[in-house]
Design a protein around this motif. Structure first.
Motif, PDB file in Angstrom:
ATOM      1  N   ILE A 130       0.831  -1.207   0.000  1.00  0.00           N
ATOM      2  CA  ILE A 130       0.000   0.000   0.000  1.00  0.00           C
ATOM      3  C   ILE A 130       0.863   1.254   0.000  1.00  0.00           C
ATOM      4  O   ILE A 130       0.615   2.207  -0.760  1.00  0.00           O
ATOM      5  N   ILE A 131       1.914   1.262   0.829  1.00  0.00           N
ATOM      6  CA  ILE A 131       2.764   2.455   0.921  1.00  0.00           C
ATOM      7  C   ILE A 131       3.509   2.698  -0.388  1.00  0.00           C
ATOM      8  O   ILE A 131       3.540   3.836  -0.901  1.00  0.00           O
ATOM      9  N   VAL A 132       4.112   1.662  -0.947  1.00  0.00           N
ATOM     10  CA  VAL A 132       4.860   1.818  -2.205  1.00  0.00           C
ATOM     11  C   VAL A 132       3.933   2.246  -3.333  1.00  0.00           C
ATOM     12  O   VAL A 132       4.278   3.123  -4.147  1.00  0.00           O
ATOM     13  N   SER A 133       2.730   1.658  -3.393  1.00  0.00           N
ATOM     14  CA  SER A 133       1.764   2.054  -4.427  1.00  0.00           C
ATOM     15  C   SER A 133       1.404   3.525  -4.290  1.00  0.00           C
ATOM     16  O   SER A 133       1.315   4.250  -5.291  1.00  0.00           O
ATOM     17  N   GLY A 134       1.214   3.981  -3.051  1.00  0.00           N
ATOM     18  CA  GLY A 134       0.900   5.389  -2.827  1.00  0.00           C
ATOM     19  C   GLY A 134       2.025   6.311  -3.238  1.00  0.00           C
ATOM     20  O   GLY A 134       1.797   7.369  -3.840  1.00  0.00           O
TER      21      GLY A 134
END
Length: 440
Positions: free
Chosen positions: A197-201
């Protein structure tokens, strides 16, 4: 000959009494095995804190403050408060290195009655209800991939939740080491979805998806009551920050590993929570996030399709990991009453128990701040939105005093005859022994 035989019998009786005394002394000084190191301690904190909260209900914080900017600020401030509270518990845990969390600290500072009321509330309400809620959340996400397009049947959810409760209880009863390995595995699994989720954001932000962060404080609802309620909802996701103190006796080198686990674990969780919320806002407006039933699932549907099934699977790992951590260490209104009272105990013992050795000594301003915030968190919902539920909760806590007077203070013989053998056999079955015997 009669006097000689009498002396022999007396000698045998004395040896029996001495032997019994030695056995009692061994029981009194028996300690739990120290098998939890720095990595496992950090995983315990991260694994217990990160559960369903950050994936399911970030909209609760947003609903109270009304805008992106204050929302992210609240998440960071909640992490700061959790860190300060955990540092207070670190001093308490190294000053009084006993397992049991708040109980031994309240006992040392205020005596048996507040300590008993804490155990009464924790064992009958806060721990079981928190454990059940987390396992139900796990069951919902675990069943979701098998029922696409509709909600899983209620009986399936209940059966999965019951199975999770039984498995986690059995694993942690059989072996501390096995429970630790399970916790480390589930923590690694949940960090995978957090990382996704963090990397995608971050990738979306790098691509210019920043329109939802413009005028991020516009239309915010800032007041004492709204901030207090937002803190309540945010701190629910951080609950578990104090859980390592429940197994202080099982920590290797606790004077080093307890504070280090806190300093590493809670700031790591705080950074993750803020970045996860940033990721949510890259693909959802404030209105869309408030309308979402599960922000993580909505995020997955929009960003990870057709691999969006990964999200409910790993959120299930996350919730079961939080449940395992809660069970291994044993997680509202009642909780923060005892959090505040326990931190206040630190302040009290600075003056009443000066002789105690304090390997960790934090500035006195930190427990003062945490105590004042705890008072605010307890009083805020009563003042802003009074409900009968708060009265019922207070009455239940105080009702424990009746049981204390009857069964602990007066020590009714019939109650002792029933409870003592049950307790002894349960300790033998589960291979748990109290570190010391406290005789009132």
């Amino acid at each position: 000959m009669g006097e000689e035989n009498l002396r022999k019998r007396k000698g045998e009786d004395n040896r029996k009494e001495d032997g019994q005394s030695i056995e009692n002394d061994e029981l009194k000084t028996m300690n739990l095995q120290k098998e939890v190191g720095l990595i496992s301690g950090t995983c315990m904190i991260v694994g217990t804190i990160i559960g369903s909260g950050i994936f399911v209900s970030p909209k609760s914080v947003l609903a109270n403050v009304g805008a992106v900017g204050p929302c992210l600020t609240i998440w960071a401030a909640c992490g700061l408060l959790a860190t300060l509270g955990a540092l207070c518990f670190a001093e308490l845990g190294t000053t009084i290195p006993k397992s049991g969390g708040e109980y031994p600290y309240l006992m040392e500072a205020f005596g048996p009655i507040p300590a008993f009321l804490f155990s009464w509330t924790s064992l009958l309400v806060t721990k079981p209800s928190s454990f059940a809620i987390i396992c139900l959340s796990f069951a919902e996400y675990a069943a979701a991939p098998f029922y696409p397009g509709c909600d899983p049947p209620l009986v399936v959810i209940k059966c999965l939740a019951a199975a999770a409760i039984v498995i986690i209880t059995v694993v942690n009863s059989l072996s501390v080491k096995l429970g630790r390995y399970l916790q480390n595995f589930l923590t690694a699994a949940k960090m995978i979805i957090v990382t996704i989720i963090i990397v995608s954001g971050i990738v979306l932000l790098a691509q210019g998806k920043t329109e939802n962060f413009k005028d991020s404080f516009k239309d915010s609802k800032i007041s004492l009551s709204s901030i207090s309620l937002a803190f309540y909802n945010g701190l629910w996701a951080y609950d578990g920050w104090n859980q390592l103190n429940y197994i202080t006796e099982e920590l290797k080198n606790p004077y080093r590993n307890l504070p280090l686990s806190i300093i590493i674990g809670i700031p790591l969780v705080t950074v993750c929570y803020v970045l996860i919320n940033v990721s949510y806002f890259t693909v959802m407006t404030s209105t869309e996030l408030l309308q979402s039933q599960a922000a993580a699932v909505t995020f997955g549907d929009r960003v990870l399709y057709p691999a969006s099934w990964i999200v409910p699977l790993f959120v299930a790992f996350s919730t079961i990991g939080s449940a395992n951590g809660t069970c291994f260490t044993a997680g509202s209104f009642a909780v923060w009453i005892f959090y505040g009272l326990t931190v206040f105990a630190l302040i009290v013992m600075r003056f009443t128990r000066r002789e105690l050795r304090r390997p960790i000594r934090i500035p006195i301003v930190i427990p003062i701040i945490v105590t004042l915030v705890s008072v605010l968190l307890v009083l805020a919902p009563i003042i802003t939105a009074p409900e009968m539920a708060y009265l019922y909760c207070a009455l239940f806590i105080l009702s424990g005093f009746i049981f204390y007077v009857l069964f602990v203070h007066f020590k009714f013989n019939w109650a002792q005859k029933i409870s003592k053998p049950i307790t002894t056999h349960l300790q033998m079955l589960l291979e748990v022994v109290p570190a010391e015997e406290v005789i009132e």
